[in-house]
Scaffold this motif. Structure first.
Motif, PDB file in Angstrom:
ATOM      1  N   PRO A 135       1.126  -1.595   0.078  1.00 41.56           N
ATOM      2  CA  PRO A 135      -0.140  -0.117  -0.008  1.00 41.56           C
ATOM      3  C   PRO A 135       0.848   1.415  -0.055  1.00 41.56           C
ATOM      4  CG  PRO A 135      -0.883  -1.581   2.068  1.00 41.56           C
ATOM      5  CD  PRO A 135       0.810  -2.006   1.114  1.00 41.56           C
ATOM      6  N   ASP A 136       2.249   1.285   0.631  1.00 38.18           N
ATOM      7  CA  ASP A 136       2.655   2.784   1.093  1.00 38.18           C
ATOM      8  C   ASP A 136       3.597   2.379  -0.645  1.00 38.18           C
ATOM      9  OD1 ASP A 136       4.367   0.471   1.431  1.00 38.18           O
ATOM     10  OD2 ASP A 136       4.943   1.284   3.493  1.00 38.18           O
ATOM     11  N   ARG A 178       0.963   7.010  -5.322  1.00 34.95           N
ATOM     12  CA  ARG A 178       0.430   6.211  -4.910  1.00 34.95           C
ATOM     13  C   ARG A 178      -0.705   5.191  -5.106  1.00 34.95           C
ATOM     14  NH1 ARG A 178       3.758   5.831   0.093  1.00 34.95           N
ATOM     15  NH2 ARG A 178       4.719   8.143   0.743  1.00 34.95           N
ATOM     16  N   THR A 180      -3.695   3.125  -4.782  1.00 33.35           N
ATOM     17  CA  THR A 180      -4.880   3.740  -4.547  1.00 33.35           C
ATOM     18  C   THR A 180      -5.443   2.335  -4.603  1.00 33.35           C
ATOM     19  OG1 THR A 180      -5.525   5.068  -5.240  1.00 33.35           O
ATOM     20  CG2 THR A 180      -4.218   6.118  -3.004  1.00 33.35           C
ATOM     21  N   LYS A 181      -7.169   2.470  -4.223  1.00 31.68           N
ATOM     22  CA  LYS A 181      -7.987   1.850  -4.702  1.00 31.68           C
ATOM     23  C   LYS A 181      -8.960   2.241  -6.279  1.00 31.68           C
ATOM     24  CE  LYS A 181      -9.043  -0.832  -0.210  1.00 31.68           C
ATOM     25  NZ  LYS A 181     -10.281  -1.634   0.382  1.00 31.68           N
ATOM     26  N   LEU A 191      -3.520  -5.031  -3.193  1.00 31.09           N
ATOM     27  CA  LEU A 191      -2.505  -4.410  -2.682  1.00 31.09           C
ATOM     28  C   LEU A 191      -2.629  -4.915  -1.162  1.00 31.09           C
ATOM     29  CD1 LEU A 191      -3.795  -0.456  -2.988  1.00 31.09           C
ATOM     30  CD2 LEU A 191      -2.178  -1.351  -3.931  1.00 31.09           C
ATOM     31  N   ASP A 193       0.278  -6.146   2.344  1.00 33.26           N
ATOM     32  CA  ASP A 193       1.087  -5.808   3.236  1.00 33.26           C
ATOM     33  C   ASP A 193       1.921  -6.956   2.791  1.00 33.26           C
ATOM     34  OD1 ASP A 193      -0.008  -4.272   4.834  1.00 33.26           O
ATOM     35  OD2 ASP A 193      -0.867  -5.599   6.024  1.00 33.26           O
TER      36      ASP A 193
END
Length: 269
Positions: A135-136, A178, A180-181, A191, A193
Motif C-alpha cells: 500500500p505504501d 500511490r 490507491t484503490k 494491495l 502488506d
C-alpha cells in the motif's frame, strides 16, 4: 546467479529477485545484463510453470541508475556499447528487452512491488502479467522529469492497462503516486502488506494448473493485445484443438472428478 540478480526455483516456480539493495535496485549496465540473461534462460526452460519478480531491500526498482542519467547529460550513450536504435531482440531494442522478455516468457509472471518503482522500474513491473503492490509503494512514470520519455515498453504496456487520459497525465507530469484503490485494477492486482508472499501464492496456484493450458492462454492473451477479432478467434480454435484430448487435458478432467491434485510429471503441451 549474479551479484545483480538472485534466482531460486521451487516446485516449478522461479523467483527472480533484483539484488542491488544499496542502490534500491537501480538499473545500471550490469543489472540490465543480469536480468536479461536470467529471463532469457527461464524462457528456454520447460520445467518452469510460473515466475515471481521482486526486489531485495527497500525497493522494487528505482529506475535508471543516476550515474547513467548524468552520463547522458554529458553526451555519453545511455548504455555503453549499446546502439538503442537497433532492433536487436525481435521487435525490441536491448533496453526494451529487459521488460518485454517477461511479456514474451511462455509462462505467467507475477511482480511483487514495494518501496518504489520509478521509470524503468515501473515499466519492468508492467512487463509482468499481474502485480501485487504494498500500500505504501511509490510509483512514477518519471522520465519527463529528466527530459526523457518512457522508452522501455511503457507506452505500449500502459495503453492496455489504464484509460488513455490517466496514462497521459501520469506520463506528462511525471508525478509520484500511490497505488490507491482508485488506481486501475490492471496496474495493481491487489494491495497487500506482503507482496512477495501474495505473488508466490498466486504463482504456486498457477503452477498447479495444466501447463499446456496456461502456456496456451498466455499466447492467446498476448496475441489479443495486437490482433483483430478474426485472428484472435482463429487462434482460440487452434489452441483449443491442440489441447483437447491431450495428456494434460485428460489429467485435468480426471483430477477434478476424483477431487485430487493433478499429477505434475506431464508433457508441456
Amino acid at each position: 546467479m549474479t551479484d545483480r540478480v538472485r534466482l531460486t526455483i521451487d516446485d516449478a516456480v522461479a523467483h527472480v529477485r533484483l539484488n542491488r539493495p544499496d542502490k534500491m535496485n537501480a538499473l545500471d549496465p550490469a543489472m540490465f545484463k543480469a536480468v536479461i540473461e536470467v529471463g532469457t534462460q527461464l524462457g528456454a526452460r520447460k520445467d518452469i510453470r510460473a515466475v515471481v519478480l521482486s526486489g531485495e531491500g527497500r525497493a522494487f526498482c528505482a529506475g535508471l541508475d543516476l550515474d547513467r542519467l548524468l552520463a547522458t547529460a554529458k553526451g555519453e550513450p545511455l548504455l555503453p556499447s549499446v546502439d538503442l536504435t537497433r532492433r536487436t531482440h525481435g521487435i525490441a531494442n536491448y533496453a526494451q528487452r529487459l521488460v518485454w522478455l517477461w511479456r514474451e516468457l511462455p509462462v505467467p509472471v507475477v511482480a511483487a512491488v514495494h518501496g518504489v518503482a520509478f521509470g524503468g522500474g515501473f515499466q519492468l513491473a508492467l512487463g509482468a502479467d499481474m502485480r501485487y503492490l504494498a500500500p505504501d509503494t511509490k510509483l512514477a512514470v518519471i522520465e519527463t522529469k529528466w527530459g526523457l520519455v518512457p522508452d522501455m515498453c511503457g507506452t505500449q504496456l500502459m495503453r492496455h492497462l489504464a484509460r488513455e487520459d490517466v496514462v497521459r497525465e501520469l506520463t506528462y507530469t511525471g508525478r509520484v503516486f500511490r497505488p490507491t484503490k482508485r488506481l486501475p485494477m490492471a496496474l495493481r492486482r491487489e494491495l497487500v502488506d506482503d507482496p512477495v508472499a501474495a505473488a508466490l501464492v498466486t504463482a504456486r496456484d498457477i503452477a498447479g494448473r495444466s501447463p499446456g493450458a496456461i502456456r496456451a492462454a498466455k499466447r492467446l492473451l498476448n496475441l489479443s493485445a495486437t490482433c483483430d477479432a478474426a485472428v484472435g478467434l482463429a487462434a482460440e480454435t487452434a489452441e483449443q484443438a491442440a489441447l483437447l484430448g491431450s495428456v494434460n487435458h485428460v489429467e485435468a478432467v480426471r483430477s477434478n472428478l476424483e477431487h485430487r491434485a493433478p499429477r505434475r510429471s506431464l508433457a508441456w503441451r
